[in-house]
Scaffold this active site. Structure first.
Site, PDB file in Angstrom:
ATOM      1  N   HIS A   1       0.792  -1.287  -0.199  1.00 44.58           N
ATOM      2  CA  HIS A   1      -0.022   0.028   0.222  1.00 44.58           C
ATOM      3  C   HIS A   1       0.911   1.187   0.115  1.00 44.58           C
ATOM      4  O   HIS A   1       1.504   1.562   1.069  1.00 44.58           O
ATOM      5  CB  HIS A   1      -0.904  -0.067   1.233  1.00 44.58           C
ATOM      6  CG  HIS A   1      -1.960  -1.150   1.305  1.00 44.58           C
ATOM      7  ND1 HIS A   1      -3.044  -1.167   0.624  1.00 44.58           N
ATOM      8  CD2 HIS A   1      -1.570  -2.333   1.767  1.00 44.58           C
ATOM      9  CE1 HIS A   1      -3.486  -2.264   0.936  1.00 44.58           C
ATOM     10  NE2 HIS A   1      -2.857  -3.002   1.457  1.00 44.58           N
ATOM     11  N   LEU A   2       0.683   1.969  -1.063  1.00 47.47           N
ATOM     12  CA  LEU A   2       1.724   3.228  -1.032  1.00 47.47           C
ATOM     13  C   LEU A   2       0.814   4.633  -0.842  1.00 47.47           C
ATOM     14  O   LEU A   2       1.448   5.524  -0.636  1.00 47.47           O
ATOM     15  CB  LEU A   2       2.212   3.395  -2.665  1.00 47.47           C
ATOM     16  CG  LEU A   2       3.182   2.199  -3.162  1.00 47.47           C
ATOM     17  CD1 LEU A   2       3.737   2.623  -4.453  1.00 47.47           C
ATOM     18  CD2 LEU A   2       4.445   2.263  -2.166  1.00 47.47           C
ATOM     19  N   ARG A   3      -0.604   4.484  -0.669  1.00 50.25           N
ATOM     20  CA  ARG A   3      -1.491   5.420  -0.253  1.00 50.25           C
ATOM     21  C   ARG A   3      -1.388   6.378  -1.367  1.00 50.25           C
ATOM     22  O   ARG A   3      -2.506   7.218  -1.106  1.00 50.25           O
ATOM     23  CB  ARG A   3      -0.862   5.827   1.141  1.00 50.25           C
ATOM     24  CG  ARG A   3      -0.541   4.845   2.152  1.00 50.25           C
ATOM     25  CD  ARG A   3      -1.977   3.984   2.580  1.00 50.25           C
ATOM     26  NE  ARG A   3      -1.857   3.278   3.654  1.00 50.25           N
ATOM     27  CZ  ARG A   3      -2.804   2.254   3.931  1.00 50.25           C
ATOM     28  NH1 ARG A   3      -3.611   2.035   3.117  1.00 50.25           N
ATOM     29  NH2 ARG A   3      -2.671   1.650   5.103  1.00 50.25           N
TER      30      ARG A   3
ATOM     31  N   ASN B   1      -6.550   0.528  -3.301  1.00 48.80           N
ATOM     32  CA  ASN B   1      -7.493   0.980  -2.200  1.00 48.80           C
ATOM     33  C   ASN B   1      -6.985   2.678  -1.972  1.00 48.80           C
ATOM     34  O   ASN B   1      -6.430   2.770  -1.057  1.00 48.80           O
ATOM     35  CB  ASN B   1      -7.770   0.051  -1.156  1.00 48.80           C
ATOM     36  CG  ASN B   1      -6.278  -0.258  -0.450  1.00 48.80           C
ATOM     37  OD1 ASN B   1      -5.512  -0.315  -1.057  1.00 48.80           O
ATOM     38  ND2 ASN B   1      -6.669  -0.610   0.797  1.00 48.80           N
TER      39      ASN B   1
ATOM     40  N   ASN C   1      -5.528  -6.553   9.435  1.00 48.74           N
ATOM     41  CA  ASN C   1      -6.700  -7.351   9.009  1.00 48.74           C
ATOM     42  C   ASN C   1      -6.199  -8.207   7.765  1.00 48.74           C
ATOM     43  O   ASN C   1      -5.630  -7.518   6.715  1.00 48.74           O
ATOM     44  CB  ASN C   1      -7.764  -6.327   8.636  1.00 48.74           C
ATOM     45  CG  ASN C   1      -9.033  -6.899   8.127  1.00 48.74           C
ATOM     46  OD1 ASN C   1      -9.320  -8.443   8.527  1.00 48.74           O
ATOM     47  ND2 ASN C   1      -9.818  -6.523   7.291  1.00 48.74           N
TER      48      ASN C   1
ATOM     49  N   ASP D   1       2.045  -6.704   2.918  1.00 48.71           N
ATOM     50  CA  ASP D   1       1.007  -5.999   3.057  1.00 48.71           C
ATOM     51  C   ASP D   1       1.169  -5.023   3.920  1.00 48.71           C
ATOM     52  O   ASP D   1       0.647  -4.346   4.709  1.00 48.71           O
ATOM     53  CB  ASP D   1       0.050  -6.854   4.037  1.00 48.71           C
ATOM     54  CG  ASP D   1      -1.540  -6.258   4.006  1.00 48.71           C
ATOM     55  OD1 ASP D   1      -1.740  -5.249   3.367  1.00 48.71           O
ATOM     56  OD2 ASP D   1      -2.126  -6.628   4.914  1.00 48.71           O
TER      57      ASP D   1
ATOM     58  N   HIS E   1       0.348   4.067   8.296  1.00 46.70           N
ATOM     59  CA  HIS E   1      -0.593   4.893   9.078  1.00 46.70           C
ATOM     60  C   HIS E   1       0.152   6.023   9.664  1.00 46.70           C
ATOM     61  O   HIS E   1       1.212   6.021  10.009  1.00 46.70           O
ATOM     62  CB  HIS E   1      -1.411   4.119   9.799  1.00 46.70           C
ATOM     63  CG  HIS E   1      -2.546   3.047   9.308  1.00 46.70           C
ATOM     64  ND1 HIS E   1      -3.598   3.613   8.412  1.00 46.70           N
ATOM     65  CD2 HIS E   1      -2.596   1.878   9.170  1.00 46.70           C
ATOM     66  CE1 HIS E   1      -4.352   2.643   7.995  1.00 46.70           C
ATOM     67  NE2 HIS E   1      -3.692   1.662   8.383  1.00 46.70           N
TER      68      HIS E   1
ATOM     69  N   PHE F   1      -6.529  -0.453  10.988  1.00 43.94           N
ATOM     70  CA  PHE F   1      -5.972  -1.626  10.606  1.00 43.94           C
ATOM     71  C   PHE F   1      -4.518  -1.551   9.690  1.00 43.94           C
ATOM     72  O   PHE F   1      -4.482  -0.713   9.044  1.00 43.94           O
ATOM     73  CB  PHE F   1      -6.779  -2.484   9.656  1.00 43.94           C
ATOM     74  CG  PHE F   1      -7.891  -3.276  10.282  1.00 43.94           C
ATOM     75  CD1 PHE F   1      -7.749  -4.205  11.332  1.00 43.94           C
ATOM     76  CD2 PHE F   1      -9.396  -2.585  10.097  1.00 43.94           C
ATOM     77  CE1 PHE F   1      -8.908  -4.726  12.059  1.00 43.94           C
ATOM     78  CE2 PHE F   1     -10.320  -3.226  10.669  1.00 43.94           C
ATOM     79  CZ  PHE F   1     -10.311  -4.386  11.673  1.00 43.94           C
ATOM     80  N   GLY F   2      -3.691  -2.363   9.944  1.00 40.89           N
ATOM     81  CA  GLY F   2      -2.527  -2.365   9.314  1.00 40.89           C
ATOM     82  C   GLY F   2      -1.193  -1.963  10.020  1.00 40.89           C
ATOM     83  O   GLY F   2      -1.187  -1.282  10.689  1.00 40.89           O
TER      84      GLY F   2
END
Length: 426
Positions: free
Chosen positions: A60-62, A92, A275, A302, A306, A320-321
């Protein structure tokens, strides 16, 4: 041209000296003793293990939309420091890459800001809302690597069936976050002893297993390639093993945190919330077995950064994460390889050739003609995980202050050094 002196894996945990000649970004020659040519650049990494550059198919690079948590720039720097030369970004984001135009916008930004090679998934459904399928053909023409609604399970079996039928026609792949929403009941950690003793709402393993079993059946019926994200349950491993035995084109991945941690490690700390959640010791043992025996084909981090504020609300209120790009190899080498649960050969395979083969990528091999994406590791170097030193914007790790062994020292992308001495070459 360039010649490299290093050590490579021979078999199991055995290593042997090797020399690698690189020309124009590709591996030209590999042997135990190559003759040096006049004027050839020599890179002396004797004593260090050389592997293919690591490949992570779940990151996830956001960006776009979550730049406070991570950006393409910071995320790929973190990946490089962890030994990765190729990663696949999850969709996402905000906006979701559910059209060719949005996918192209991400790809242009990645070409500008990325330190390493970045591929991208496209969404399965518009906006990841689980209602309308995207135009798979148009996305495929723009070079999408696969399709995922990661972060959300596709709730409709009929919609997943339609998606697999269409993606099969493109010889594409679905990468699925398996979560049956009707089984959540407000849960946020594993439904086990810790949840009961501390009065937390739990997530039953069936939440994951039900969608795994459903989707494996749909994959077998349609012939569509199907990959399970971040597996966490013994039931999921058994179901995947059965489906593979029956000839279905299905694969799975597991994260370092699900291989190393269980509900017994939980604390009232948001950095232990992810999650799927940390599950039982029985589940962890099944995941290790599945990885060791090749049922699970890939290790993926994964990586989910955050802000500190997102993770300061305890197990119930935090997001989550966790992050994982900068710590994955050392953690798994220290706690799986050195403790005899996994061979070094299998660990490296699951971080290189395994994920590449699943996604149909042309990377992750140490062979003549392959791209000279190389990671050099000092297997004798001890260090302590300190999140304040991460290149990632995310500092959310449950492994703070863990002592580990095995340090990524140098990384080459197409023969060019991007990390040297454990630091980014600016």
């Amino acid at each position: 041209m360039k010649i490299i002196h290093a050590v490579r894996i021979r078999e199991g945990n055995e290593t042997a000296p090797c020399e690698i000649r690189i020309h124009e970004g590709r591996i030209l020659e590999i042997g135990e003793k190559l003759s040096e040519e006049k004027g050839e650049e020599v890179y002396d990494a004797r004593g260090m293990l050389v592997t293919p550059g690591f490949v992570d198919i779940h990151v996830h690079l956001r960006e776009p939309g979550g730049e406070k948590k991570e950006t393409i720039l910071t995320g790929t720097r973190a990946a490089a420091l962890g030994g990765y030369t190729t990663i696949v970004a999850m969709p996402n984001t905000d906006p979701v890459p559910d059209t060719p135009e949005r996918l192209k916008a991400f790809q242009r930004k990645a070409e500008t800001d990325s330190l390493i090679r970045v591929k991208s998934y496209g969404a399965i459904t518009e906006g990841e809302k689980g209602l309308e399928l995207v135009d798979f053909t148009a996305m495929d023409m723009e070079g999408v690597i696969g399709f995922s609604d990661d972060g959300k399970g596709v709730q409709s079996a009929g919609l997943m069936y339609q998606a697999m039928r269409r993606i099969k026609e493109l010889d594409g792949i679905i990468t699925a976050h398996c979560e049956e929403d009707s089984m959540l009941f407000g849960g946020y950690i594993h439904q086990g002893d810790y949840a009961r003793e501390h009065e937390h709402k739990g997530i039953h393993s069936l939440t994951e297993d039900l969608q795994i079993v459903r989707d494996l059946a749909i994959s077998e019926a349609t012939g569509c390639r199907y990959h399970i994200c971040h597996m966490s349950t013994s039931g999921g491993v058994r179901a995947l093993e059965r489906a593979q035995r029956d000839g279905a084109p299905v694969t799975g991945e597991v994260t370092p945190h699900h291989l190393l941690l269980t509900e017994n490690h939980l604390r009232e700390d948001g950095n232990f919330k992810m999650n799927p959640p940390l599950r039982s010791e029985r589940d962890r043992e099944a995941l290790i077995r599945g990885l060791r025996e090749g049922v699970i084909g890939a290790i993926a981090t994964d990586h989910a950064p955050h802000t500190r504020e997102d993770k300061e609300k305890g197990l119930e209120g935090s997001a989550f994460g966790i992050v994982g790009l900068e710590t994955s190899f050392a953690l798994l080498y220290t706690h799986l390889v050195e403790k005899g649960h996994l061979t070094l050969e299998r660990l490296v395979e699951a971080m290189t050739a395994g994920p590449s083969e699943i996604m149909g990528l042309a990377y992750g091999s140490l062979e003549e003609g392959a791209s000279a994406d190389l990671t050099f590791i000092d297997l004798k170097k001890d260090w302590v995980i300190k999140s304040e030193a991460f290149a990632s914007k995310g500092k959310n790790t449950p492994f703070e202050n863990w002592e580990v062994r095995g340090k990524v020292e140098t990384v080459m992308l197409e023969g060019k050094r991007i990390v040297e001495g454990g630091k980014i070459i600016e």
